[in-house]
Design a protein around this motif. Structure first.
Motif, PDB file in Angstrom:
ATOM      1  N   ASN A 146       0.834  -1.196   0.000  1.00 61.52           N
ATOM      2  CA  ASN A 146       0.000   0.000   0.000  1.00 61.52           C
ATOM      3  C   ASN A 146       0.874   1.253   0.000  1.00 61.52           C
ATOM      4  OD1 ASN A 146      -2.854   0.705   0.085  1.00 61.52           O
ATOM      5  ND2 ASN A 146      -2.386   1.742   2.007  1.00 61.52           N
ATOM      6  N   THR A 147       0.289   2.391  -0.382  1.00 63.69           N
ATOM      7  CA  THR A 147       1.069   3.628  -0.404  1.00 63.69           C
ATOM      8  C   THR A 147       1.460   4.090   0.996  1.00 63.69           C
ATOM      9  OG1 THR A 147      -0.962   4.934  -0.407  1.00 63.69           O
ATOM     10  CG2 THR A 147       0.031   4.456  -2.549  1.00 63.69           C
ATOM     11  N   GLU A 148       0.700   3.676   2.005  1.00 66.51           N
ATOM     12  CA  GLU A 148       1.044   4.012   3.380  1.00 66.51           C
ATOM     13  C   GLU A 148       0.681   2.837   4.274  1.00 66.51           C
ATOM     14  OE1 GLU A 148      -1.188   7.417   4.639  1.00 66.51           O
ATOM     15  OE2 GLU A 148      -3.103   6.509   4.139  1.00 66.51           O
ATOM     16  N   SER A 149       1.307   2.769   5.419  1.00 65.63           N
ATOM     17  CA  SER A 149       1.021   1.686   6.358  1.00 65.63           C
ATOM     18  C   SER A 149      -0.319   1.951   7.047  1.00 65.63           C
ATOM     19  CB  SER A 149       2.135   1.620   7.400  1.00 65.63           C
ATOM     20  OG  SER A 149       2.078   2.771   8.236  1.00 65.63           O
ATOM     21  N   PRO A 150      -0.904   0.923   7.687  1.00 64.15           N
ATOM     22  CA  PRO A 150      -2.161   1.146   8.404  1.00 64.15           C
ATOM     23  C   PRO A 150      -2.076   2.274   9.437  1.00 64.15           C
ATOM     24  CG  PRO A 150      -1.773  -1.202   8.181  1.00 64.15           C
ATOM     25  CD  PRO A 150      -0.538  -0.512   7.674  1.00 64.15           C
ATOM     26  N   ALA A 151      -0.978   2.321  10.180  1.00 63.71           N
ATOM     27  CA  ALA A 151      -0.884   3.321  11.255  1.00 63.71           C
ATOM     28  C   ALA A 151      -0.822   4.746  10.719  1.00 63.71           C
ATOM     29  CB  ALA A 151       0.327   3.028  12.135  1.00 63.71           C
ATOM     30  N   TRP A 152      -0.183   4.950   9.565  1.00 64.55           N
ATOM     31  CA  TRP A 152      -0.152   6.313   9.026  1.00 64.55           C
ATOM     32  C   TRP A 152      -1.525   6.726   8.501  1.00 64.55           C
ATOM     33  CZ3 TRP A 152       2.850   9.889  10.497  1.00 64.55           C
ATOM     34  CH2 TRP A 152       4.149   9.608  10.911  1.00 64.55           C
ATOM     35  N   ALA A 153      -2.316   5.773   8.046  1.00 68.23           N
ATOM     36  CA  ALA A 153      -3.703   6.089   7.685  1.00 68.23           C
ATOM     37  C   ALA A 153      -4.506   6.410   8.939  1.00 68.23           C
ATOM     38  CB  ALA A 153      -4.327   4.921   6.926  1.00 68.23           C
TER      39      ALA A 153
ATOM     40  N   LEU B 260     -12.338   7.458   4.653  1.00 69.66           N
ATOM     41  CA  LEU B 260     -11.042   7.000   5.146  1.00 69.66           C
ATOM     42  C   LEU B 260     -11.210   5.765   6.034  1.00 69.66           C
ATOM     43  CD1 LEU B 260      -8.000   7.294   5.417  1.00 69.66           C
ATOM     44  CD2 LEU B 260      -8.370   9.007   7.217  1.00 69.66           C
ATOM     45  N   SER B 261     -12.251   5.753   6.844  1.00 75.00           N
ATOM     46  CA  SER B 261     -12.513   4.579   7.682  1.00 75.00           C
ATOM     47  C   SER B 261     -12.739   3.349   6.814  1.00 75.00           C
ATOM     48  CB  SER B 261     -13.735   4.824   8.581  1.00 75.00           C
ATOM     49  OG  SER B 261     -13.489   5.863   9.511  1.00 75.00           O
ATOM     50  N   ALA B 262     -13.529   3.508   5.759  1.00 76.68           N
ATOM     51  CA  ALA B 262     -13.801   2.379   4.854  1.00 76.68           C
ATOM     52  C   ALA B 262     -12.514   1.914   4.169  1.00 76.68           C
ATOM     53  CB  ALA B 262     -14.843   2.781   3.812  1.00 76.68           C
ATOM     54  N   ALA B 263     -11.665   2.852   3.766  1.00 74.18           N
ATOM     55  CA  ALA B 263     -10.409   2.499   3.097  1.00 74.18           C
ATOM     56  C   ALA B 263      -9.464   1.755   4.042  1.00 74.18           C
ATOM     57  CB  ALA B 263      -9.736   3.759   2.553  1.00 74.18           C
ATOM     58  N   ILE B 264      -9.417   2.171   5.301  1.00 67.06           N
ATOM     59  CA  ILE B 264      -8.569   1.492   6.285  1.00 67.06           C
ATOM     60  C   ILE B 264      -9.077   0.075   6.526  1.00 67.06           C
ATOM     61  CG2 ILE B 264      -7.847   1.466   8.707  1.00 67.06           C
ATOM     62  CD1 ILE B 264      -7.841   4.582   8.545  1.00 67.06           C
ATOM     63  N   GLU B 265     -10.391  -0.062   6.643  1.00 68.64           N
ATOM     64  CA  GLU B 265     -10.961  -1.406   6.842  1.00 68.64           C
ATOM     65  C   GLU B 265     -10.624  -2.319   5.654  1.00 68.64           C
ATOM     66  OE1 GLU B 265     -12.198  -2.561   9.515  1.00 68.64           O
ATOM     67  OE2 GLU B 265     -12.468  -0.698  10.634  1.00 68.64           O
ATOM     68  N   GLU B 266     -10.705  -1.771   4.462  1.00 65.80           N
ATOM     69  CA  GLU B 266     -10.375  -2.561   3.272  1.00 65.80           C
ATOM     70  C   GLU B 266      -8.900  -2.952   3.277  1.00 65.80           C
ATOM     71  OE1 GLU B 266     -10.487  -2.259  -1.623  1.00 65.80           O
ATOM     72  OE2 GLU B 266     -11.540  -0.763  -0.419  1.00 65.80           O
ATOM     73  N   LEU B 267      -8.036  -2.014   3.662  1.00 63.89           N
ATOM     74  CA  LEU B 267      -6.606  -2.307   3.726  1.00 63.89           C
ATOM     75  C   LEU B 267      -6.322  -3.420   4.729  1.00 63.89           C
ATOM     76  CD1 LEU B 267      -3.608  -1.789   3.148  1.00 63.89           C
ATOM     77  CD2 LEU B 267      -3.704   0.095   4.816  1.00 63.89           C
ATOM     78  N   LEU B 268      -6.902  -3.334   5.914  1.00 67.08           N
ATOM     79  CA  LEU B 268      -6.673  -4.358   6.933  1.00 67.08           C
ATOM     80  C   LEU B 268      -7.204  -5.713   6.472  1.00 67.08           C
ATOM     81  CD1 LEU B 268      -7.521  -2.357  10.192  1.00 67.08           C
ATOM     82  CD2 LEU B 268      -5.262  -2.884   9.247  1.00 67.08           C
ATOM     83  N   SER B 269      -8.351  -5.688   5.810  1.00 69.19           N
ATOM     84  CA  SER B 269      -8.924  -6.928   5.282  1.00 69.19           C
ATOM     85  C   SER B 269      -8.012  -7.536   4.219  1.00 69.19           C
ATOM     86  CB  SER B 269     -10.309  -6.646   4.700  1.00 69.19           C
ATOM     87  OG  SER B 269     -10.864  -7.798   4.119  1.00 69.19           O
ATOM     88  N   ASP B 270      -7.455  -6.691   3.365  1.00 70.16           N
ATOM     89  CA  ASP B 270      -6.566  -7.176   2.305  1.00 70.16           C
ATOM     90  C   ASP B 270      -5.259  -7.730   2.882  1.00 70.16           C
ATOM     91  OD1 ASP B 270      -8.373  -6.564   0.348  1.00 70.16           O
ATOM     92  OD2 ASP B 270      -7.362  -4.739  -0.335  1.00 70.16           O
ATOM     93  N   ILE B 271      -4.751  -7.098   3.944  1.00 76.67           N
ATOM     94  CA  ILE B 271      -3.527  -7.614   4.583  1.00 76.67           C
ATOM     95  C   ILE B 271      -3.819  -8.976   5.219  1.00 76.67           C
ATOM     96  CG2 ILE B 271      -1.887  -7.247   6.465  1.00 76.67           C
ATOM     97  CD1 ILE B 271      -2.149  -4.217   5.913  1.00 76.67           C
ATOM     98  N   ALA B 272      -4.963  -9.077   5.892  1.00 79.85           N
ATOM     99  CA  ALA B 272      -5.336 -10.337   6.541  1.00 79.85           C
ATOM    100  C   ALA B 272      -5.512 -11.457   5.523  1.00 79.85           C
ATOM    101  CB  ALA B 272      -6.618 -10.147   7.346  1.00 79.85           C
ATOM    102  N   ALA B 273      -5.974 -11.095   4.319  1.00 83.06           N
ATOM    103  CA  ALA B 273      -6.216 -12.095   3.269  1.00 83.06           C
ATOM    104  C   ALA B 273      -4.980 -12.355   2.408  1.00 83.06           C
ATOM    105  CB  ALA B 273      -7.371 -11.638   2.382  1.00 83.06           C
TER     106      ALA B 273
END
Length: 201
Positions: free
Chosen positions: A108-115, A160-173
């Motif tokens: 991703n362009t940024e890590s979860p924590a920076w989002a 932004l909340s939706a994008a973070i949730e998608e990012l975390l879901s994609d990392i988990a998958a």
């Protein structure tokens, strides 16, 4: 959802700060020190204090010596903020350490924590824009203009909340993978800031 927890804790931190509205007040973090909740609360508390320091330093009547002291305080605060963001990313690295990324996984362009850092700032913007909407000493035009801005900020928060949730879901998958670069701030390091190391020679 993780972002619901973030926004809840950010709002709690902001409300706690504004009980006293004092940049010198020490944090009273209500969460267990080893928990992610503790880090989220600390993150937003640092942001909230810094928000008000940025207001104070813009006072045209401020004493220059006081302003310099606040500028250095802001520098320290920026370093603390960066450190906490990295601790939050460490939480996610540990959480997803057993995930094997797919062969076509992307970064991703940024890590979860920076989002999440941006989500914390958005919570502050929303709080203070709501204050402007509620001002009884301001014109109706001002309040309406601020309401329009508030609507946009709230939309940003949802997106932004939706994008973070998608990012975390994609990392988990395994669809995305985390790669965290430690921030290498140079201006606070006497060996990297030429103004500092030239003065030592």
């Amino acid at each position: 959802m993780f972002t619901q927890l973030c926004n809840k804790i950010f709002n709690e931190s902001i409300a706690d700060y504004h009980q006293y509205d004092d940049v010198n007040r020490l944090i009273s973090n209500p969460y267990e020190k080893s928990s992610i909740e503790h880090l989220l609360y600390l993150k937003n508390w640092i942001d909230t204090v810094q928000w008000h320091l940025e207001d104070i330093i813009r006072n045209p009547q401020i004493d220059p010596v006081e302003a310099l002291g606040i500028k250095r305080w802001i520098d320290r605060s920026n370093q603390e903020r960066t450190d906490v963001v990295e601790y939050i990313d460490s939480y996610f690295l540990e959480k997803y350490k057993t995930v094997v990324p797919a062969a076509n996984a992307s970064i991703n362009t940024e890590s979860p924590a920076w989002a999440i850092d941006r989500l914390s700032i958005l919570a502050l913007k929303i709080y203070h824009m709501q204050e402007e909407v509620n001002r009884t000493d301001a014109s109706e035009e001002h309040r309406q203009a601020c309401q329009r801005k508030l609507n946009v900020l709230q939309e940003q928060q949802r997106d932004l909340s939706a994008a973070i949730e998608e990012l975390l879901s994609d990392i988990a998958a395994g669809k995305k993978f985390m790669k965290v670069y430690k921030q290498m701030k140079m201006y606070n390091d006497p060996s990297l800031n030429p103004v500092l190391y030239k003065n030592e020679q």
